[in-house]
Design a protein around this motif. Structure first.
Motif, PDB file in Angstrom:
ATOM      1  N   PHE A  92       0.854  -1.190   0.000  1.00 60.65           N
ATOM      2  CA  PHE A  92       0.000   0.000   0.000  1.00 60.65           C
ATOM      3  C   PHE A  92       0.889   1.238   0.000  1.00 60.65           C
ATOM      4  CE2 PHE A  92      -2.457  -3.256   2.453  1.00 60.65           C
ATOM      5  CZ  PHE A  92      -3.278  -3.595   1.386  1.00 60.65           C
ATOM      6  N   HIS A  94       0.356   4.333   0.356  1.00 62.19           N
ATOM      7  CA  HIS A  94       0.068   5.439   1.268  1.00 62.19           C
ATOM      8  C   HIS A  94       0.395   5.091   2.714  1.00 62.19           C
ATOM      9  CE1 HIS A  94      -3.344   2.787   1.204  1.00 62.19           C
ATOM     10  NE2 HIS A  94      -3.950   3.428   2.183  1.00 62.19           N
ATOM     11  N   PHE A 103      -1.401  -4.212   8.676  1.00 57.88           N
ATOM     12  CA  PHE A 103      -2.720  -4.143   8.025  1.00 57.88           C
ATOM     13  C   PHE A 103      -3.592  -5.358   8.345  1.00 57.88           C
ATOM     14  CE2 PHE A 103      -5.841  -4.206   4.647  1.00 57.88           C
ATOM     15  CZ  PHE A 103      -6.106  -2.872   4.398  1.00 57.88           C
ATOM     16  N   ARG A 107      -7.044  -5.626  10.731  1.00 56.54           N
ATOM     17  CA  ARG A 107      -8.340  -6.045  10.169  1.00 56.54           C
ATOM     18  C   ARG A 107      -8.958  -7.150  10.994  1.00 56.54           C
ATOM     19  NH1 ARG A 107      -6.656  -2.428   7.914  1.00 56.54           N
ATOM     20  NH2 ARG A 107      -7.824  -1.499   9.580  1.00 56.54           N
TER      21      ARG A 107
ATOM     22  N   LEU B 209      -3.790  -3.965  -5.446  1.00 55.69           N
ATOM     23  CA  LEU B 209      -3.881  -3.466  -4.068  1.00 55.69           C
ATOM     24  C   LEU B 209      -5.211  -3.871  -3.439  1.00 55.69           C
ATOM     25  CD1 LEU B 209      -2.398   0.119  -4.430  1.00 55.69           C
ATOM     26  CD2 LEU B 209      -1.293  -1.928  -3.549  1.00 55.69           C
ATOM     27  N   ALA B 213      -5.520  -6.217  -0.174  1.00 56.03           N
ATOM     28  CA  ALA B 213      -6.288  -5.844   1.017  1.00 56.03           C
ATOM     29  C   ALA B 213      -7.283  -6.942   1.384  1.00 56.03           C
ATOM     30  CB  ALA B 213      -7.006  -4.513   0.780  1.00 56.03           C
ATOM     31  N   GLN B 214      -7.942  -7.499   0.378  1.00 55.27           N
ATOM     32  CA  GLN B 214      -8.875  -8.599   0.662  1.00 55.27           C
ATOM     33  C   GLN B 214      -8.137  -9.790   1.232  1.00 55.27           C
ATOM     34  OE1 GLN B 214     -11.684  -9.700  -2.542  1.00 55.27           O
ATOM     35  NE2 GLN B 214     -10.878  -7.913  -3.584  1.00 55.27           N
ATOM     36  N   LEU B 216      -5.638  -9.697   2.994  1.00 54.47           N
ATOM     37  CA  LEU B 216      -5.245  -9.384   4.370  1.00 54.47           C
ATOM     38  C   LEU B 216      -6.486  -9.118   5.219  1.00 54.47           C
ATOM     39  CD1 LEU B 216      -2.190  -7.192   3.427  1.00 54.47           C
ATOM     40  CD2 LEU B 216      -2.083  -9.333   4.677  1.00 54.47           C
ATOM     41  N   ALA B 218      -9.492  -7.788   4.758  1.00 54.53           N
ATOM     42  CA  ALA B 218     -10.342  -6.602   4.713  1.00 54.53           C
ATOM     43  C   ALA B 218     -11.640  -6.930   3.976  1.00 54.53           C
ATOM     44  CB  ALA B 218      -9.620  -5.455   4.031  1.00 54.53           C
ATOM     45  N   LYS B 219     -12.787  -6.584   4.615  1.00 52.82           N
ATOM     46  CA  LYS B 219     -14.081  -6.725   3.951  1.00 52.82           C
ATOM     47  C   LYS B 219     -14.151  -5.683   2.832  1.00 52.82           C
ATOM     48  CE  LYS B 219     -16.394  -6.039   7.803  1.00 52.82           C
ATOM     49  NZ  LYS B 219     -16.036  -6.298   9.170  1.00 52.82           N
ATOM     50  N   PRO B 220     -15.027  -5.889   1.851  1.00 51.58           N
ATOM     51  CA  PRO B 220     -15.091  -4.914   0.750  1.00 51.58           C
ATOM     52  C   PRO B 220     -15.214  -3.463   1.225  1.00 51.58           C
ATOM     53  CG  PRO B 220     -16.399  -6.840   0.215  1.00 51.58           C
ATOM     54  CD  PRO B 220     -15.884  -7.064   1.611  1.00 51.58           C
ATOM     55  N   THR B 222     -14.145  -2.210   3.977  1.00 51.74           N
ATOM     56  CA  THR B 222     -12.869  -1.808   4.570  1.00 51.74           C
ATOM     57  C   THR B 222     -11.822  -1.564   3.492  1.00 51.74           C
ATOM     58  OG1 THR B 222     -13.478  -3.363   6.306  1.00 51.74           O
ATOM     59  CG2 THR B 222     -11.303  -2.368   6.456  1.00 51.74           C
ATOM     60  N   LYS B 226      -9.936   1.898   3.674  1.00 56.91           N
ATOM     61  CA  LYS B 226      -8.523   1.909   4.051  1.00 56.91           C
ATOM     62  C   LYS B 226      -7.573   1.993   2.860  1.00 56.91           C
ATOM     63  CE  LYS B 226      -8.829   1.661   8.472  1.00 56.91           C
ATOM     64  NZ  LYS B 226      -8.249   2.704   9.331  1.00 56.91           N
ATOM     65  N   VAL B 227      -8.043   1.600   1.685  1.00 58.98           N
ATOM     66  CA  VAL B 227      -7.126   1.582   0.534  1.00 58.98           C
ATOM     67  C   VAL B 227      -7.610   2.494  -0.587  1.00 58.98           C
ATOM     68  CG1 VAL B 227      -5.996   0.146  -1.199  1.00 58.98           C
ATOM     69  CG2 VAL B 227      -6.335  -0.738   1.111  1.00 58.98           C
ATOM     70  N   PRO B 230      -8.307   6.476   0.538  1.00 60.45           N
ATOM     71  CA  PRO B 230      -7.069   7.244   0.794  1.00 60.45           C
ATOM     72  C   PRO B 230      -6.234   7.453  -0.464  1.00 60.45           C
ATOM     73  CG  PRO B 230      -7.305   5.476   2.397  1.00 60.45           C
ATOM     74  CD  PRO B 230      -8.427   5.314   1.426  1.00 60.45           C
ATOM     75  N   LEU B 231      -6.200   6.443  -1.332  1.00 62.50           N
ATOM     76  CA  LEU B 231      -5.383   6.585  -2.537  1.00 62.50           C
ATOM     77  C   LEU B 231      -6.028   7.523  -3.555  1.00 62.50           C
ATOM     78  CD1 LEU B 231      -4.022   2.976  -3.033  1.00 62.50           C
ATOM     79  CD2 LEU B 231      -2.747   5.009  -2.379  1.00 62.50           C
TER      80      LEU B 231
END
Lengths: 381, 310
Positions: A92, A94, A103, A107, B209, B213-214, B216, B218-220, B222, B226-227, B230-231
Motif C-alpha cells: 500500500f 500510502h 494491516f 483487520r 492493491l 487488502a482482501q 489481508l 479486509a471486507k469490501p 474496509t 482503508k485503501v 485514501p489513494l
C-alpha cells in the motif's frame, strides 16, 4: 509462530475456464502440511490461477479447495486463513512499512500490534526502515515487506506468486535462501509459484511441474531431475538428451534398446513407457553431465558395460567450471555434454572424432509418442 | 554487440565541462519554453490585477470619474454591505461541491473499475454537456425546474418539496427561484470538473492493491475505506477545488435559476461593474472574494494533508 496451526491444502477436481480458454484442467493436488511446495511451469500453464483459487481471488469453475479438513471453496478471500505475497508486491503506497505489515492484524481486530510488527520486521531484517514508505525502498526491501506483511498474520498457508521474479540474479539467490530459512523457522505451509526451475529445485521439498493447465509430474526435486516422467519434464527441469530408439530385448533387470546400429541399456524400472514389448518406440534420455567424453583414439579405455555413442564435436564452449560440448552423432544430431574441467581436454576441439559413454543406470526411458523438444526453447519461457 | 554499440554519449560530459555554445543554449531552453506562459500570465493576469488593485482604492463617481485616493473604506463598505452575498456564495458553492462529490465519486469509481470496454464511451458522455454552452445548459434547467413542470409535480407528489421547504431550500411548492435550484444548477454545471480528476486518480490505483487488502482480511467496505479512498484523495482534493473555486464566483446560475433572494457575490460584482458602474467597490469585492477563496483553500489543503498533490 508454531507449526501446529499450519494446514495442508487439498484441491479436488479443481478446474478453471475463462470463456473458451481452459486455464486449469480438472486436477487433484495434495499439498502436505508444513511443506515447501512449488508449482513450476512456463507462463500460461495455469500455476498462478491455481494459486489464486487457493487464495480465493479466483472462483474455481468446478472442484473444491480444502484447507486442512475445512472446505473453503465458497469463502471470500478475506475470510480465508491464507496470505499471499504478490508478484508485484502490491504494497500500500500510502502506508508506512509498519502500517503495511500491521494491516492484516488490524483487520482482525488486534489493537496491540507493535510487538508483532517489530518481531516480524526483525525476522526479515527491516527493523530500521519501519517508518519509510514503500516508494523509499529498494526492490529487495519491498519484497521483504511483502513477505513480512503476509507471515505476520501466521496464516495456515502462505502463497507466493513469483515473489522473486523482479529481483536481479544475485539478490534472487540470496532471497531464495532467506525464504527457505524463514519457512523452516515459522513452519507454515508455503506454496510457491515460479517459472524458474532452479529456484523451485533449490527451495521446494516437493515440485509439481505444470504444463497446459495440468500437473505433468509431481515429486521431490532430485526425483524429478533423475527420473523425469515425460519429455516436457526432462527438458524443462535442466537439460536432457533424448534419443529416439526402440526396445529390442529384455535381459533380466535391464532393457536393451536399439538406436540405429547402437545398443543402449537401461534399468527396467527407469522405463516410463507403458509397454516393454520388443519394437516399442521409446526415447532414451541421459543428462548432459552424466556423459563422459573421450577422444576416439582412447576408445579402449571406456569401461566395459557402459552405453556408448560415437560422434563428432560440433561446438565446444568453455564456461569455467565445465566445458559444454555439442556432439553430432548419427542417431542424435545434437547431443549436449557437460564435462567438468578436471582433466586436460587436449584434442577435444570442434571436428574431433569422439566417443561418449555413461553408466547405463543413469539412462531413463520415456514413451516414444511425445515431442522430444517439449519444454525447450521459447516454449519454456 | 560491443562492435555495433555507439560510443557511450554521457561519459565525456560527466567530468569535462560541456562545450560552451550548445551547452549555453541548452541551459536557456527551459526559459524559452516558459516564455509564452509567462507572457500570457503577465498580460492577462498580473497587469489586470494591478489595475484592479489600484481601482479598488479609488474614489469618485461614475459621472466625474475615479481617482486614486487610497480609499480603503471601499473594502469595509463592500464587506458590510454584501456580507450576505459572500455567505451565500460560499454556502451554495460548498453545497454544490459536496453534491458533486456524492454524485461523482460512485460514477468515477464505476468508470475506473467496472466499465471495461465502455470506459471511453462513458468518459465522453461525462464531458458531452460541454459541447453546448454553459448558458444554454443553464437555460435548459430553467425548463426542467419550471413551475407546474413534471419534476415539480413528481417531487410534490412524493412530498419531497415539504422536506426541502423545512430545510429552507425551497418555498411555496416551487423549485425555480429557490436556493435548491441554484445549487442544482451549480452541481450540474461543475460535475465534470469533479468526475475527471476523481477518475484519473482512481484509475491509477493498482487493482492488485484491492486483492492484497482482501487477502489481508479486509471486507469490501474496509478495502474502500482503508485503501481505495485514501489513494483517491489527490483526486478528491483536485476535484473539490476545481468545483468549489469557480462555483463560488459563478453568477449565471443564480441569475437564471434564482430570485433576488439567491443572489451570489458574482451577481453583486457584475451589477456594480456593469449597471451601477461603481468600479472601486466592484474591484474591492473581487479582491475580497479572492482572499476568501484563498484562505478556505489553504485551510482545506492543509487539512486534507495531501503531500502528493502539492
Amino acid at each position: 509462530m508454531s507449526a501446529e496451526q499450519a494446514a495442508g491444502v487439498t484441491l479436488t477436481g479443481i478446474s478453471k475456464t475463462f470463456g473458451d480458454f481452459t486455464a486449469v484442467q480438472p486436477m487433484d493436488l495434495s499439498i502436505p502440511q508444513g511443506s515447501f511446495f512449488a508449482l513450476l511451469g512456463a507462463s500460461g500453464c495455469g500455476k498462478t490461477t491455481t494459486l489464486r483459487m487457493i487464495a480465493g481471488l479466483e472462483q474455481p469453475t468446478a472442484g473444491r479447495v480444502m484447507l486442512g479438513d475445512r472446505d473453503v471453496t465458497s469463502l471470500p478471500p478475506h475470510r480465508r486463513p491464507v496470505n499471499t505475497v504478490f508478484q508485484s508486491y502490491a504494497l500500500f503506497p500510502h502506508l508506512s512499512v509498519q502500517d503495511n505489515v500491521a494491516f492484516g492484524l488490524r483487520r482482525r481486530g488486534k489493537k496491540q500490534v507493535h510487538k508483532e510488527v517489530e518481531d516480524v520486521l526483525e525476522l526479515v531484517e527491516l527493523g530500521p526502515l519501519a517508518r519509510r514508505k514503500p516508494a523509499q525502498l529498494s526492490g529487495g526491501q519491498q519484497q521483504r515487506v511483502a513477505l513480512a506483511r503476509a507471515i505476520v498474520n501466521r496464516p495456515e498457508v502462505l502463497l507466493l506468486d513469483e515473489p522473486l521474479g523482479a529481483l536481479d540474479l544475485k539478490l534472487r539467490r540470496q532471497m531464495q535462501l532467506e525464504l527457505k530459512r524463514i519457512q523452516t523457522e515459522v513452519g507454515i505451509t508455503f506454496v510457491h509459484v515460479t517459472h524458474d526451475q532452479e529456484e523451485a529445485m533449490t527451495m521446494a521439498d516437493t515440485i509439481a511441474v505444470m504444463n497446459h493447465g495440468r500437473v505433468e509430474q509431481l515429486g521431490a526435486p532430485a526425483e524429478l531431475y533423475e527420473s523425469p516422467g515425460s519429455a516436457f519434464v526432462a527438458n524443462f527441469l535442466g537439460q536432457s538428451n533424448l534419443i529416439a530408439a526402440e526396445i529390442s530385448a529384455a535381459e533380466g533387470d535391464e532393457l536393451v534398446l536399439r538406436a540405429g546400429d547402437t545398443k543402449l541399456t537401461l534399468p527396467r524400472d527407469r522405463m516410463r513407457a507403458t509397454s516393454a514389448a520388443s519394437g516399442t518406440k521409446v526415447l532414451a534420455g541421459i543428462r548432459p553431465e552424466k556423459i563422459a567424453i573421450r577422444s576416439r583414439s582412447d576408445e579402449a579405455a571406456v569401461p566395459e558395460g557402459h552405453n556408448r555413442l560415437t560422434g563428432t564435436i560440433k561446438d565446444a564452449s568453455f564456461t569455467g567450471v565445465s566445458t559444454q560440448y555439442v556432439v553430432a552423432s548419427p542417431w542424435c544430431p545434437e547431443l549436449a555434454v557437460f564435462a567438468q574441467n578436471v582433466e586436460s581436454a587436449a584434442g577435444l576441439t570442434p571436428g574431433a572424432e569422439v566417443v561418449l559413454h555413461w553408466n547405463p543406470a543413469h539412462t531413463f526411458g520415456l514413451d516414444g509418442d511425445q515431442d522430444a523438444d517439449a519444454g525447450t526453447g521459447e516454449d519454456a519461457l | 554487440m560491443t562492435a555495433l554499440a555507439p560510443p557511450p554519449p554521457a561519459a565525456p560530459e560527466a567530468d569535462a565541462p560541456p562545450p560552451p555554445p550548445p551547452g549555453g543554449r541548452r541551459k536557456l531552453t527551459p526559459y524559452w519554453l516558459l516564455l509564452p506562459a509567462i507572457l500570457w500570465l503577465l498580460v492577462f493576469f498580473a497587469v489586470p490585477m494591478f489595475f484592479q488593485a489600484s481601482t479598488s482604492v479609488q474614489s469618485g463617481s461614475s459621472g466625474e470619474g475615479y481617482e486614486l485616493t487610497w480609499h480603503w473604506a471601499n473594502y469595509t463598505d463592500a464587506m458590510s454591505e454584501y456580507a450576505e452575498h459572500f455567505g451565500r456564495s460560499i454556502m451554495y458553492a460548498a453545497a454544490a461541491t459536496l453534491l458533486c462529490l456524492v454524485i461523482g465519486y460512485p460514477l468515477a469509481y464505476m468508470i475506473a473499475f467496472r466499465a471495461g470496454r465502455w470506459r471511453n464511451v462513458l468518459l465522453v458522455m461525462v464531458i458531452a454537456p460541454f459541447f453546448t454552452s454553459f448558458l444554454i445548459r443553464t437555460l435548459a434547467w430553467k425548463h426542467i425546474l419550471s413551475d407546474g413542470g413534471p419534476l415539480v409535480g413528481a417531487l410534490d407528489a412524493l412530498h419531497l418539496l415539504d422536506v426541502t421547504a423545512t430545510l429552507g431550500m425551497t418555498e411555496d411548492d416551487r423549485l425555480l427561484a429557490t436556493p435548491l435550484a441554484v445549487i442544482c444548477g451549480l452541481t450540474y454545471n461543475f460535475l465534470p470538473f469533479m468526475i475527471l480528476p476523481l477518475y484519473s486518480s482512481l484509475e491509477r490505483i493498482n487493482p492488485a492493491l484491492h486483492e492484497a487488502a482482501q487477502d489481508l482480511y479486509a471486507k469490501p467496505a474496509t478495502v474502500f475505506r482503508k485503501v481505495t479512498f485514501p489513494l483517491s484523495l489527490p483526486g478528491v482534493v483536485a476535484g473539490t477545488l476545481l468545483t468549489f473555486i469557480p462555483a463560488s464566483g459563478d453568477y449565471i446560475n443564480a441569475k437564471l435559476l434564482g430570485s433576488p433572494g439567491e443572489q451570489m457575490i458574482g451577481n453583486a460584482i457584475q451589477r456594480q461593474f456593469l449597471n451601477v458602474r461603481d468600479y472601486p467597490t466592484a474591484a474591492a469585492m473581487s479582491f475580497l472574494l479572492m482572499a476568501a477563496i484563498l484562505i478556505i483553500v489553504t485551510v482545506y489543503i492543509r487539512r486534507a494533508g495531501t503531500e502528493e498533490l502539492v
